[in-house]
Design a protein around this motif. Structure first.
Motif, PDB file in Angstrom:
ATOM      1  N   ARG A  23     -11.587   0.790 -57.898  1.00  0.00           N
ATOM      2  CA  ARG A  23     -11.089   1.603 -56.803  1.00  0.00           C
ATOM      3  C   ARG A  23     -11.418   3.080 -57.023  1.00  0.00           C
ATOM      4  O   ARG A  23     -11.826   3.791 -56.114  1.00  0.00           O
ATOM      5  CB  ARG A  23      -9.575   1.391 -56.708  1.00  0.00           C
ATOM      6  CG  ARG A  23      -8.831   2.494 -56.060  1.00  0.00           C
ATOM      7  CD  ARG A  23      -8.168   2.094 -54.792  1.00  0.00           C
ATOM      8  NE  ARG A  23      -8.140   3.246 -53.925  1.00  0.00           N
ATOM      9  CZ  ARG A  23      -7.037   3.770 -53.438  1.00  0.00           C
ATOM     10  NH1 ARG A  23      -5.880   3.210 -53.679  1.00  0.00           N
ATOM     11  NH2 ARG A  23      -7.105   4.820 -52.649  1.00  0.00           N
ATOM     12  N   GLN A  67     -18.918  -3.290 -51.806  1.00  0.00           N
ATOM     13  CA  GLN A  67     -17.947  -2.722 -50.863  1.00  0.00           C
ATOM     14  C   GLN A  67     -18.566  -1.571 -50.069  1.00  0.00           C
ATOM     15  O   GLN A  67     -18.446  -1.501 -48.839  1.00  0.00           O
ATOM     16  CB  GLN A  67     -16.721  -2.223 -51.649  1.00  0.00           C
ATOM     17  CG  GLN A  67     -15.637  -1.614 -50.798  1.00  0.00           C
ATOM     18  CD  GLN A  67     -14.792  -2.681 -50.135  1.00  0.00           C
ATOM     19  OE1 GLN A  67     -14.844  -3.852 -50.519  1.00  0.00           O
ATOM     20  NE2 GLN A  67     -14.057  -2.292 -49.122  1.00  0.00           N
ATOM     21  N   GLU A  71     -19.302  -1.421 -45.958  1.00  0.00           N
ATOM     22  CA  GLU A  71     -18.743  -0.393 -45.096  1.00  0.00           C
ATOM     23  C   GLU A  71     -19.818   0.550 -44.555  1.00  0.00           C
ATOM     24  O   GLU A  71     -19.518   1.442 -43.770  1.00  0.00           O
ATOM     25  CB  GLU A  71     -17.656   0.392 -45.835  1.00  0.00           C
ATOM     26  CG  GLU A  71     -16.474  -0.475 -46.207  1.00  0.00           C
ATOM     27  CD  GLU A  71     -15.293   0.334 -46.713  1.00  0.00           C
ATOM     28  OE1 GLU A  71     -15.054   1.435 -46.173  1.00  0.00           O
ATOM     29  OE2 GLU A  71     -14.628  -0.119 -47.652  1.00  0.00           O
ATOM     30  N   MET A  90     -18.454  15.034 -43.945  1.00  0.00           N
ATOM     31  CA  MET A  90     -17.133  15.381 -43.419  1.00  0.00           C
ATOM     32  C   MET A  90     -16.201  15.775 -44.556  1.00  0.00           C
ATOM     33  O   MET A  90     -16.335  15.338 -45.694  1.00  0.00           O
ATOM     34  CB  MET A  90     -16.545  14.241 -42.585  1.00  0.00           C
ATOM     35  CG  MET A  90     -16.256  12.957 -43.324  1.00  0.00           C
ATOM     36  SD  MET A  90     -15.997  11.572 -42.167  1.00  0.00           S
ATOM     37  CE  MET A  90     -14.829  12.263 -41.029  1.00  0.00           C
ATOM     38  N   LEU A  92     -12.851  15.573 -46.322  1.00  0.00           N
ATOM     39  CA  LEU A  92     -11.695  14.692 -46.363  1.00  0.00           C
ATOM     40  C   LEU A  92     -10.460  15.504 -46.696  1.00  0.00           C
ATOM     41  O   LEU A  92     -10.482  16.364 -47.569  1.00  0.00           O
ATOM     42  CB  LEU A  92     -11.900  13.598 -47.411  1.00  0.00           C
ATOM     43  CG  LEU A  92     -12.960  12.566 -47.035  1.00  0.00           C
ATOM     44  CD1 LEU A  92     -13.189  11.603 -48.167  1.00  0.00           C
ATOM     45  CD2 LEU A  92     -12.544  11.827 -45.772  1.00  0.00           C
ATOM     46  N   ALA A  95      -3.787  13.687 -49.076  1.00  0.00           N
ATOM     47  CA  ALA A  95      -2.621  13.055 -48.459  1.00  0.00           C
ATOM     48  C   ALA A  95      -1.553  14.057 -48.060  1.00  0.00           C
ATOM     49  O   ALA A  95      -0.812  13.847 -47.110  1.00  0.00           O
ATOM     50  CB  ALA A  95      -2.037  12.024 -49.412  1.00  0.00           C
TER      51      ALA A  95
ATOM     52  N   VAL B 179      -1.238   4.318 -48.772  1.00  0.00           N
ATOM     53  CA  VAL B 179      -2.177   5.257 -49.391  1.00  0.00           C
ATOM     54  C   VAL B 179      -3.008   4.516 -50.439  1.00  0.00           C
ATOM     55  O   VAL B 179      -4.234   4.598 -50.459  1.00  0.00           O
ATOM     56  CB  VAL B 179      -1.419   6.453 -50.023  1.00  0.00           C
ATOM     57  CG1 VAL B 179      -2.337   7.240 -50.943  1.00  0.00           C
ATOM     58  CG2 VAL B 179      -0.840   7.348 -48.937  1.00  0.00           C
ATOM     59  N   GLU B 180      -2.315   3.746 -51.254  1.00  0.00           N
ATOM     60  CA  GLU B 180      -2.982   3.012 -52.325  1.00  0.00           C
ATOM     61  C   GLU B 180      -3.901   1.918 -51.800  1.00  0.00           C
ATOM     62  O   GLU B 180      -5.030   1.768 -52.263  1.00  0.00           O
ATOM     63  CB  GLU B 180      -1.888   2.401 -53.234  1.00  0.00           C
ATOM     64  CG  GLU B 180      -2.325   1.329 -54.208  1.00  0.00           C
ATOM     65  CD  GLU B 180      -2.786   1.909 -55.541  1.00  0.00           C
ATOM     66  OE1 GLU B 180      -2.518   3.102 -55.754  1.00  0.00           O
ATOM     67  OE2 GLU B 180      -3.403   1.171 -56.332  1.00  0.00           O
ATOM     68  N   GLY B 183      -5.812   3.426 -47.892  1.00  0.00           N
ATOM     69  CA  GLY B 183      -6.484   4.719 -47.860  1.00  0.00           C
ATOM     70  C   GLY B 183      -6.044   5.637 -46.727  1.00  0.00           C
ATOM     71  O   GLY B 183      -6.803   6.508 -46.310  1.00  0.00           O
ATOM     72  N   LYS B 185      -3.970   8.735 -44.935  1.00  0.00           N
ATOM     73  CA  LYS B 185      -3.591  10.079 -45.365  1.00  0.00           C
ATOM     74  C   LYS B 185      -2.467  10.549 -44.463  1.00  0.00           C
ATOM     75  O   LYS B 185      -2.674  10.724 -43.258  1.00  0.00           O
ATOM     76  CB  LYS B 185      -4.767  11.052 -45.205  1.00  0.00           C
ATOM     77  CG  LYS B 185      -6.067  10.588 -45.828  1.00  0.00           C
ATOM     78  CD  LYS B 185      -6.210  11.074 -47.242  1.00  0.00           C
ATOM     79  CE  LYS B 185      -7.583  10.708 -47.764  1.00  0.00           C
ATOM     80  NZ  LYS B 185      -7.692  10.864 -49.214  1.00  0.00           N
ATOM     81  N   ALA B 186      -1.312  10.755 -45.026  1.00  0.00           N
ATOM     82  CA  ALA B 186      -0.188  11.204 -44.203  1.00  0.00           C
ATOM     83  C   ALA B 186       0.951  11.578 -45.117  1.00  0.00           C
ATOM     84  O   ALA B 186       0.939  11.236 -46.299  1.00  0.00           O
ATOM     85  CB  ALA B 186       0.262  10.104 -43.246  1.00  0.00           C
ATOM     86  N   ASP B 187       1.935  12.289 -44.581  1.00  0.00           N
ATOM     87  CA  ASP B 187       3.159  12.353 -45.357  1.00  0.00           C
ATOM     88  C   ASP B 187       4.163  11.385 -44.756  1.00  0.00           C
ATOM     89  O   ASP B 187       4.032  10.930 -43.614  1.00  0.00           O
ATOM     90  CB  ASP B 187       3.708  13.779 -45.472  1.00  0.00           C
ATOM     91  CG  ASP B 187       3.854  14.447 -44.143  1.00  0.00           C
ATOM     92  OD1 ASP B 187       4.882  14.220 -43.488  1.00  0.00           O
ATOM     93  OD2 ASP B 187       2.910  15.170 -43.751  1.00  0.00           O
ATOM     94  N   PRO B 306      -9.882  -4.073 -49.753  1.00  0.00           N
ATOM     95  CA  PRO B 306      -9.785  -3.827 -48.319  1.00  0.00           C
ATOM     96  C   PRO B 306     -10.498  -2.543 -47.927  1.00  0.00           C
ATOM     97  O   PRO B 306     -10.518  -1.560 -48.677  1.00  0.00           O
ATOM     98  CB  PRO B 306      -8.292  -3.693 -48.088  1.00  0.00           C
ATOM     99  CG  PRO B 306      -7.660  -4.444 -49.193  1.00  0.00           C
ATOM    100  CD  PRO B 306      -8.575  -4.279 -50.363  1.00  0.00           C
ATOM    101  N   VAL B 307     -11.098  -2.585 -46.774  1.00  0.00           N
ATOM    102  CA  VAL B 307     -11.790  -1.438 -46.221  1.00  0.00           C
ATOM    103  C   VAL B 307     -10.782  -0.316 -45.960  1.00  0.00           C
ATOM    104  O   VAL B 307      -9.662  -0.576 -45.543  1.00  0.00           O
ATOM    105  CB  VAL B 307     -12.430  -1.892 -44.889  1.00  0.00           C
ATOM    106  CG1 VAL B 307     -13.005  -0.725 -44.140  1.00  0.00           C
ATOM    107  CG2 VAL B 307     -13.467  -2.956 -45.166  1.00  0.00           C
ATOM    108  N   VAL B 308     -11.185   0.897 -46.231  1.00  0.00           N
ATOM    109  CA  VAL B 308     -10.301   2.038 -45.999  1.00  0.00           C
ATOM    110  C   VAL B 308     -10.066   2.215 -44.500  1.00  0.00           C
ATOM    111  O   VAL B 308     -10.970   2.018 -43.692  1.00  0.00           O
ATOM    112  CB  VAL B 308     -10.923   3.309 -46.603  1.00  0.00           C
ATOM    113  CG1 VAL B 308     -10.251   4.558 -46.093  1.00  0.00           C
ATOM    114  CG2 VAL B 308     -10.844   3.246 -48.120  1.00  0.00           C
ATOM    115  N   GLY B 312      -7.764   7.311 -42.456  1.00  0.00           N
ATOM    116  CA  GLY B 312      -7.965   8.069 -43.681  1.00  0.00           C
ATOM    117  C   GLY B 312      -9.114   9.058 -43.620  1.00  0.00           C
ATOM    118  O   GLY B 312      -9.181   9.976 -44.444  1.00  0.00           O
ATOM    119  N   ILE B 313     -10.040   8.876 -42.675  1.00  0.00           N
ATOM    120  CA  ILE B 313     -11.147   9.836 -42.586  1.00  0.00           C
ATOM    121  C   ILE B 313     -11.067  10.668 -41.312  1.00  0.00           C
ATOM    122  O   ILE B 313     -11.983  11.408 -40.986  1.00  0.00           O
ATOM    123  CB  ILE B 313     -12.533   9.146 -42.688  1.00  0.00           C
ATOM    124  CG1 ILE B 313     -12.679   8.085 -41.589  1.00  0.00           C
ATOM    125  CG2 ILE B 313     -12.745   8.537 -44.072  1.00  0.00           C
ATOM    126  CD1 ILE B 313     -14.124   7.636 -41.408  1.00  0.00           C
TER     127      ILE B 313
END
Lengths: 487, 487
Positions: A23, A67, A71, A90, A92, A95, B179-180, B183, B185-187, B306-308, B312-313
């Protein structure tokens, strides 16, 4: 070490299990590609080289490469080293940065969302309950054992997941309870199970009201209903009360919807007598208005048996009857219901699907059993005795603590009482002062739609024992005295 | 016996306990008054006389008289016999007659309700689950013991009832999971807990769309989202897909909202690669469109991790991320969630209050614990292995049972697969035939918004063991053969 990537991306890792290592490598490579550090066309090291760079197994590297290829970050061809694909650069965000704060704050929202933002009703019971929060059942007196058994049996049922939004067994059990105890008239398929009485009121409002329609609400009245009506964009008018409830005389407007609490007016606790009920039904039939009858805590009636619901004497099919399990059982049992006209059942069922509002199957099964076995009626009988005692206790305790400064007409039922203050009082200030000493009360003035005509304290007595009631009443008495001196 | 009332009302009762007797007497008298049998001004017998008439105690009669007086049916004055009050005559309907059937069927409803009635999505999983109902987790493999312990502990918590609609502990645990593993991104405060993914999609649609706004949905796509978008009165356009997902090239319209499933397109199972993701984000930012990313079953990814998430982007803050617990855990766990832009958190929280949509406190506490203890992630890891095996099993079983008549690209993750039929097939007819032999499938053609471009079977493999998968696949093979012969 080949270090083909060094200088471009950080190759040091906290050693962890294989999954996490993969990861981390994936994240580093992906970030490097998105940031442009590894530009389009850049040829990555072979998997052997990458494994050396990162100090991990080739297996781990292969997982990451697969992976990234899936993607679309890199292009992999048999026998060749992977190439970075055509990906836009871009930045990023991490969080803890909210992207483009300003902009998302001003995202254009719908008229409905703006309407929702304009009105509110602040009096949800959140946080640790304190005397005298209204509308709270006493969880200490609840038959947790019996209910827990119903829930566990339901959870084990293989059928729970496949249960529809309105489970026939719950509909049948609840209807016969309501026919027996509330005098409603309906067949079971007209029962719609919702996630609260508020949800039922909101759905009904949305089914009936267009923007600009006129809706009536009792004033003082239940603020939760007011905000649900207002959210539809309807013009919401507060209708003053007399001793019989909604004052209809001289009203010439034709509302589309009338919200009322005839069994036990919220917050005054008054009963709407049969004559006014008939007038209201006749008025609604004549005006083409629907009526929402919110029968929120009418299970508990202290003198005689509970008053028959307005719905039971409606002959025009205009009354939407609304009730809840959160008050007769426990606040955290988030299940309410509505009886809707026969011709609208399908519309409501479709709305339940569209809005994703379905009460857990296990909860529906458990409630069906709890009612069907008679435990629900037994609990109501028992709590009616207890709550009657608490109503009397609070009435007397307030009389001795605050004397004539509070005018109380003990309600004939329910879980709360209204203590009116003398004219010229400021109930909001008093409520704020009470909050400081650990007592919850709701100001009567905030229950009016439009101008507040009276001030008082709306107090729940159901969830508190004698000691708590006495202590709370004493604090109210003291606070009123201080509050008056401070003026 | 005085028999003062005889001839007017029936005085015979089934002897029962005092409460029920009082109720029967109350009902008879009330009905007699409402029907006009006891007219206004009629003087009832004394309570002694009534007690004799009915053959009950005076105590029972007094209860009834008090009740009728409180409700305004009679007027009682000290020392005088009760008098019937001024009550309008009315015909009471019995419980099994629906009042004014015709009329309530035609009750005027809002534009929203009419809109809801116009569109539907029939594919909810109701009744006993059968292979190959999509979207169903395998309840037999669920760690019921661990989850039951979380639930029981939560139910015992004194704090459950006071928990807000978005419990901070659940927000925190869920966010760190997302998040883990996804992927995002937020609070944590941007997480809104709903009663399902569908509820989240509906709320977001309502917050963003006015009547007449343009909304895009993948075609084929998820019908639940389509009906939620349509219910707002928006113009919903189905956008065709290419191998990368939503085909954006040449599109000049500016939609207000775009619904998509980038991690695992519903129902084709395709992954949207990074290039298209970037194009989509750029398109949305340029058009001022919001995006709903429905990440419905992306926890399960079979090849690599798993795909992000698209969220997250996203750097413009346009993406609303939606997920659910009903798929990774159990269908009856009715909890979904959305990550919303920072500036709209308060609007969403207010909407939760207004619409009465709050997930039970105990459920929120239990989920927080289940996630926080690592049980959620462990369950997902275990089920990913199991579901991968079932995907392979179903793919092979279908290949051997139906050969080239079904074209399958095994999905890289999720709980279902799409088996395409040859051009000229009728998937609806085949699905109907399959239903007759006990197999559930959903027709691909019904997933299109607008014209159906392909036919196929959408099949869930997650909830069925090897024996069930083999038997179901064999039935599909036979049914296809028969179905073809029948043409």
């Amino acid at each position: 070490m080949s270090n083909l990537l060094s200088g471009t991306i950080d190759l040091k890792f906290v050693p962890q299990d294989g999954g996490r290592l993969a990861r981390q490598i994936y994240d580093r490579l992906r970030t490097a590609i998105l940031s442009g550090a590894l530009p389009r066309g850049y040829r990555l090291p072979s998997s052997r080289g990458l494994a050396e760079d990162f100090g991990v197994s080739r297996n781990t590297v292969s997982t990451v490469i697969d992976q990234l290829a899936v993607e679309g970050y890199i292009v992999v061809a048999r026998g060749r080293r992977p190439v970075v694909a055509a990906v836009e650069k871009m930045q990023l965000v991490s969080a803890d940065q909210s992207p483009d704060h300003e902009r998302s704050g001003f995202m254009r929202v719908s008229r409905w969302a703006r309407q929702v933002s304009r009105s509110d009703w602040h009096f949800a019971n959140e946080g640790s309950p304190r005397p005298f929060a209204p509308g709270l059942a006493d969880a200490r007196e609840f038959p947790h054992e019996v209910w827990g058994r119903c829930l566990r049996r339901a959870a084990r049922s293989r059928h729970a997941a496949g249960i529809k939004a309105n489970h026939p067994a719950l509909r049948a059990a609840l209807l016969s309870h309501l026919v027996e105890h509330r005098g409603v008239k309906a067949d079971a398929r007209r029962l719609i199970i919702t996630s609260s009485a508020q949800a039922a009121i909101e759905l009904i409002s949305r089914v009936l009201l267009n923007e600009g329609d006129l809706a009536w609400i009792e004033s003082p009245g239940y603020g939760g209903a007011r905000v649900a009506l207002e959210a539809t964009g309807a013009r919401v008018r507060g209708i003053p009360l007399d001793r019989s409830g909604l004052r209809l005389a001289g009203r010439t407007e034709r509302p589309r919807l009338i919200f009322c609490t005839p069994s036990h007016q919220y917050p005054t606790g008054r009963l709407m007598p049969i004559k006014r009920r008939q007038e209201l039904l006749a008025f609604a039939a004549e005006a083409g208005a629907a009526i929402i009858e919110d029968d929120y805590d009418s299970e508990f009636h202290f003198d005689g048996r509970p008053v028959v619901a307005l719905q039971g004497i409606d002959t025009a099919g205009n009354v939407f009857y609304v009730g809840t399990f959160s008050k007769p059982m426990l606040p955290d049992i988030r299940v309410g219901y509505a009886i809707v006209p026969d011709g609208l059942v399908e519309t409501f069922e479709r709305m339940q699907r569209h809005t994703g509002q379905k009460v857990m199957g296990a909860m529906q099964l458990a409630l069906a059993e709890f009612i069907g076995d008679g435990d629900f009626a037994a609990h109501i009988r028992r709590m009616t005795r207890i709550y009657r005692g608490r109503r009397d206790r609070l009435t007397h305790a307030l009389a001795s603590a605050a004397g004539s400064r509070l005018a109380i007409t003990p309600p004939a039922g329910g879980m709360q009482l209204l203590a009116r203050l003398e004219p010229g009082s400021d109930d909001c200030r008093l409520v704020a002062d009470l909050a400081k000493v650990g007592v919850t009360a709701r100001p009567l003035s905030r229950h009016f739609t439009g101008k507040a005509a009276e001030h008082g304290l709306f107090l729940g007595f159901a969830a508190w024992n004698e000691t708590e009631i006495d202590a709370g009443a004493e604090l109210i008495g003291k606070t009123i005295a201080t509050n008056l001196r401070g003026r």
